[in-house]
Scaffold this active site. Structure first.
Site, PDB file in Angstrom:
ATOM      1  N   GLU A 119      -0.877  -8.930  -1.634  1.00  0.00           N
ATOM      2  CA  GLU A 119      -1.515  -7.696  -1.157  1.00  0.00           C
ATOM      3  C   GLU A 119      -1.514  -7.672   0.363  1.00  0.00           C
ATOM      4  OE1 GLU A 119      -3.044  -4.934  -1.054  1.00  0.00           O
ATOM      5  OE2 GLU A 119      -3.840  -4.290  -2.980  1.00  0.00           O
ATOM      6  N   ASN A 172     -11.532  -6.256  -1.107  1.00  0.00           N
ATOM      7  CA  ASN A 172     -10.175  -5.940  -1.528  1.00  0.00           C
ATOM      8  C   ASN A 172      -9.360  -5.530  -0.308  1.00  0.00           C
ATOM      9  OD1 ASN A 172      -8.369  -5.799  -3.769  1.00  0.00           O
ATOM     10  ND2 ASN A 172      -8.509  -3.572  -3.765  1.00  0.00           N
ATOM     11  N   ARG A 229     -15.999  -8.227  -4.999  1.00  0.00           N
ATOM     12  CA  ARG A 229     -15.298  -8.986  -3.959  1.00  0.00           C
ATOM     13  C   ARG A 229     -14.615  -7.979  -3.053  1.00  0.00           C
ATOM     14  NH1 ARG A 229      -9.918  -8.450  -4.333  1.00  0.00           N
ATOM     15  NH2 ARG A 229      -8.837  -8.536  -6.343  1.00  0.00           N
ATOM     16  N   ASN A 278      -9.189   0.724  -1.986  1.00  0.00           N
ATOM     17  CA  ASN A 278      -7.798   0.351  -1.752  1.00  0.00           C
ATOM     18  C   ASN A 278      -7.240   1.002  -0.494  1.00  0.00           C
ATOM     19  OD1 ASN A 278      -6.217  -1.621  -3.176  1.00  0.00           O
ATOM     20  ND2 ASN A 278      -6.789  -0.605  -5.075  1.00  0.00           N
ATOM     21  N   ASP A 298      -2.528   2.421  -5.181  1.00  0.00           N
ATOM     22  CA  ASP A 298      -3.076   1.183  -4.627  1.00  0.00           C
ATOM     23  C   ASP A 298      -3.020   1.235  -3.098  1.00  0.00           C
ATOM     24  OD1 ASP A 298      -3.719  -1.606  -4.195  1.00  0.00           O
ATOM     25  OD2 ASP A 298      -2.967  -2.057  -6.194  1.00  0.00           O
TER      26      ASP A 298
END
Length: 292
Positions: free
Chosen positions: A17, A102, A100, A148, A198
């Site tokens: 990511e 991201n 958490r 995101n 995303d």
């Protein structure tokens, strides 16, 4: 249009990511979230080094001294580029065991924006935060589920944002001088059959490039009218994010994941979890360092 999508790094990461191209040292940085790794990749020879953070890492950028500023499991921390012990900056979500951090990135003024996600996908329990140049953290968007993609328009007057389950891109008015955002509106929605939107970036023509998890593609969108201009297939089903980089920022780098794939899926997509790239015929936004 057909593009020559190539493999930059056959990383086979569980969850790659947060690609970030650093203009100063001309390298691609990315994270392997669940492994707690921050990677530094030289795309030309395809070499890659990493440091471990001792916790899951949703996103990482560099500061002016070349240290990492990262969004971890519960908050923001600083880590030497050589690794070692991390220094906590702020942990705004220690009271939420179901979250958490991201995806995240810096805005053009050097503030680091990163959001959280609900591990159980409970609607509306996550948020988007901003780490400003003084090291203060503020909650900017509430009622999020999986925070995101982020991008800022060419005039630096709009911030685009994705909360993945909504399948929408939201546009906020933004003041780059003080970092305030306001007046959210849905810029456009993405079709369910394309997968889950995303990570995101923007090109120099003002068009958004969005990675689609479970969609095996990145797609280019006009945020003014919501038109999908083109779709580019990636040889991995779970496409997580993208950024511009390389010479003249004319290359689009794409991260992918292999988490949750069964043996049949891995046979079909053996390079899932790799880092890919292609030249889309347009340059794009630079990566910004944290200016704290």
């Amino acid at each position: 249009m057909k593009y020559a999508v190539r493999t930059i790094l056959d990383a086979r990461a569980e969850l790659a990511e947060g690609p970030f191209w650093d203009e100063e040292d001309q390298h691609l940085y990315w994270v392997n979230i669940n492994a707690g790794e921050i990677h530094r990749c030289d795309p030309s020879p395809g070499t890659d080094t990493l440091v471990t953070a001792g916790q899951k890492v949703g996103a990482a950028v560099l500061d002016r001294e070349g240290n990492f500023i990262a969004a971890g499991e519960k908050g923001f921390f600083r880590l030497s580029s050589e690794g070692g012990d991390s220094e906590e900056i702020a942990s705004p979500e220690t009271d939420n065991p179901d979250s958490r951090f991201n995806d995240g990135k810096c805005d053009p003024a050097g503030r680091f924006w990163a959001g959280t996600m609900s591990l159980s996908r409970t609607t509306g329990t996550a948020a988007l935060y901003c780490l400003d140049e003084k090291g203060a953290v503020s909650r900017r968007v509430e009622g999020v589920t999986v925070s995101n993609g982020l991008a800022w328009d060419l005039k630096r007057s709009l911030m685009f944002y994705i909360d993945t389950p909504t399948k929408c891109v939201v546009a906020f008015s933004c003041n780059m001088e003080n970092g305030e955002i306001s007046s959210p509106r849905i810029a456009f929605s993405t079709p369910p059959e394309l997968g889950s939107p995303d990570g995101m970036t923007i090109d120099d023509e003002g068009m958004l490039w969005i990675a689609f998890y479970r969609g095996a593609c990145v797609a280019r969108w006009n945020p003014e009218n919501g038109e999908m201009i083109e779709q580019v297939g990636i040889p991995a089903p779970h496409v997580t994010s993208c950024c511009f980089g390389g010479k003249d920022r004319a290359t689009l780098f794409v991260t992918t994941a292999r988490q949750g794939m069964d043996p049949e899926g891995l046979r079909k997509y053996p390079e899932a979890g790799g880092i890919f790239a292609f030249e889309p015929g347009v340059s794009g936004a630079p990566g910004y360092r944290y200016r704290g």
